[in-house]
Design a protein around this motif. Structure first.
Motif: not given
Length: 294
Positions: A88, A133, A136-137, A153-158, A160-161
């Protein structure tokens, strides 16, 4: 906080953001982690010899245990950080990593130790969550904007994880290093240096499994290796110098201005998207961390 200590902290925060920028721009995989540890060992050897290695024979088995444990956690942290930067953006991973440590610590204290945050602490916790948040969003948090690419979206969530995982490890090595320096009287520079020495053989088996790609990766990432090897320990030493003249409870939160530096640099130099939203999120996380510390 004295002006001199504040200057040290702000300089350290900028340097911390810069070496993370270098790791994001030129970083690789396990070879990069290994080369950075070797680089620190070689570049900082004169300083260690100048300060003196006479302290080492006086270290107790407990002190050595903390040094080894710190080396292990630092190695996991750096591998996790580099993996996050591959998955990310810097402006996602870095603020979440720096803010999740206080977030997790405060949450655990409330749930497990029956501690109470108070009004300011609760607002700080909300600030960290709100900042994450925002990062992320972005505009979608307010029902504005679209994200047509599912991969974005997946890249951003990864990010965060990986940032949360990195923050957990940051909290771990902070406790280990703090105890070693404050209680066991281990020299901060020697602690960091010996940790890098130990990380070289720890990371070596991973490098040897893919030795054929080592030279190619070093040709691509040598600038990042050099930047991390020089700047990372320097940023650490500057913070410790500030701690000598100012309370740790003031120095630690002030360091988090590095999140704002990283958001600014990542958006400007790396061309990462949603720059304003991510800067706002990083600033909100930083304010939340300061509120938790107070």
């Amino acid at each position: 906080m004295p002006a001199s200590a504040l200057a040290l902290v702000l300089t350290a925060a900028l340097l911390h953001a810069l070496w993370n920028l270098a790791a994001k721009k030129w970083g690789g995989g396990p070879h990069f982690v290994f080369a950075c540890a070797v680089g620190v060992v070689l570049f900082w050897l004169p300083a260690v010899l100048w300060i003196g290695l006479g302290e080492l024979p006086g270290w107790s088995p407990l002190a050595w245990g903390f040094v080894v444990a710190s080396a292990v956690v630092h190695l996991l942290y750096f591998n996790c950080l580099i993996a996050g930067y591959k998955a990310s953006d810097l402006t996602v991973v870095y603020p979440v990593a720096r803010g999740s440590g206080p977030l997790l610590s405060a949450t655990a204290a409330v749930l497990l130790l029956d501690e109470h945050l108070g009004v300011l602490g609760t607002l700080g916790l909300a600030g960290v969550v709100g900042g994450i948040l925002l990062i992320t969003m972005g505009p979608r948090l307010l029902g504005r904007g679209t994200d047509p690419e599912v991969t974005a979206t997946i890249r951003r969530r990864r990010g965060v994880y990986w940032g949360m995982a990195t923050g957990t490890l940051i909290a771990g090595y902070t406790v280990l290093d703090g105890y070693a320096v404050k209680v066991l009287a281990v020299s901060p520079l020697l602690l960091d240096y010996c940790g890098n020495v130990l990380r070289v053989p720890m990371q070596l088996p991973v490098v040897l499994r893919n030795l054929h790609s080592f030279n190619a990766e070093m040709r691509r990432t040598w600038k990042g290796v050099l930047a991390v090897a020089i700047i990372s320990p320097l940023a650490y030493v500057l913070v410790l110098l500030a701690v000598r003249d100012a309370p740790l409870s003031r120095v630690a939160p002030a360091r988090e201005v590095s999140m704002l530096f990283a958001a600014l640099l990542g958006g400007q130099l790396l061309g990462e998207g949603e720059r304003r939203w991510r800067i706002a999120g990083a600033a909100l996380i930083g304010v939340g961390v300061i509120a938790l510390a107070i």
